[in-house]
Design a protein around this motif. Structure first.
Motif, short mmCIF file in Angstrom:
data_model
loop_
_atom_site.label_atom_id
_atom_site.label_comp_id
_atom_site.label_asym_id
_atom_site.label_seq_id
_atom_site.Cartn_x
_atom_site.Cartn_y
_atom_site.Cartn_z
N UNK A 117 12.65 -37.80 3.58
CA UNK A 117 13.29 -37.56 2.28
C UNK A 117 12.65 -36.45 1.47
N UNK A 118 11.36 -36.21 1.67
CA UNK A 118 10.65 -35.32 0.75
C UNK A 118 9.91 -34.20 1.50
N UNK A 119 10.46 -32.99 1.49
CA UNK A 119 9.83 -31.87 2.20
C UNK A 119 8.40 -31.58 1.77
N UNK A 120 8.10 -31.72 0.48
CA UNK A 120 6.74 -31.43 0.02
C UNK A 120 5.73 -32.40 0.64
N UNK A 121 6.13 -33.66 0.77
CA UNK A 121 5.25 -34.64 1.38
C UNK A 121 5.07 -34.35 2.87
N UNK A 122 6.19 -34.00 3.54
CA UNK A 122 6.12 -33.66 4.96
C UNK A 122 5.24 -32.44 5.19
N UNK A 123 5.38 -31.43 4.30
CA UNK A 123 4.57 -30.22 4.44
C UNK A 123 3.09 -30.52 4.25
N UNK A 124 2.76 -31.35 3.24
CA UNK A 124 1.36 -31.71 3.01
C UNK A 124 0.78 -32.44 4.21
#
Length: 229
Positions: A117-124
């Protein structure tokens, strides 16, 4: 109820709306672990993933011969225990509190949904895994090709990056750090670490005492590492 201000400033959560962040942190539990106790142990079922809010964690593996190896340290605001991100259902190492620690924990079944759901979380998460993989590669290369003096210096410089704090005497590695810890990080003996630290002290590069290391001349010490590398 946990306050969203605990995590709202972190880049991991840049894609979360206020309501999504409240929902996500509402699914978390605060976990306090005292110094030298463990968040989890190697081989344990991976029931939760974590975000360290305060403290430092030693990531420890045990070799087949029973030897303890410190793989890395985890600092505040880092994700850890993310076994699902590497396709595991058990934890690959021990997570031991180097000092008293506070973390947030979420049930592991939330991992895949959150990453989706959350690209920023996946990127981190990807960045965290990439950095740790690079660290492992560096460690393998150092153990295979570098002299022991370089390996010990590299271990101390890595800790300076993570935990260094300026003091009147120099840059303090701001975690309790024994010579045994340094030997386990650098793949050498306690005797060798003691000899090297004593030599560096005589050269005015470091000061060390029980559970404390200060790099008194960071520039010269960094140059030592760079020349050897």
């Amino acid at each position: 109820m946990l306050d969203v201000a605990l995590i709202s400033h972190l880049s991991n959560f840049a894609d979360f709306s206020r309501s999504e962040l409240k929902e996500f942190i509402g699914q978390a539990h605060a976990k306090r672990v005292k110094k030298n106790d463990s968040f989890f142990v190697e081989g344990e079922a991976a029931h939760s993933f974590f975000l360290l809010l305060d403290g430092y964690i030693r990531v420890v593996r045990i070799s087949g011969s029973g030897e303890q190896i410190i793989v890395r340290y985890i600092a505040s605001n880092e994700l850890f225990g993310i076994a699902s991100a590497i396709g595991r259902d058990t934890y690959p190492a021990n997570a031991v509190a180097a000092i008293d620690c506070v973390a947030l924990s979420w049930p592991m079944p939330l991992w895949n949904e959150t990453v989706r759901r959350f690209p920023s979380f996946a990127k981190a998460a990807s960045t965290t895994l990439g950095n740790r993989f690079a660290d492992v590669q560096d460690r393998v290369l150092e153990l295979a090709t570098e002299q022991v003096e370089h390996r010990v210096a590299a271990a101390l410089l890595k800790l300076l990056e993570q935990t260094g704090r300026e003091t009147d005497e120099g840059v303090l590695i701001d975690i309790p750090l024994t010579r045994q810890d340094v030997s386990e990080m650098s793949g050498t003996t306690l005797h060798t670490v003691s000899r090297l630290l004593s030599g560096w002290e005589q050269s005015g590069l470091v000061k060390s005492s029980r559970k404390k290391v200060i790099v008194t001349d960071k520039t010269k010490f960094t140059n030592l590492y760079s020349v050897q590398k």
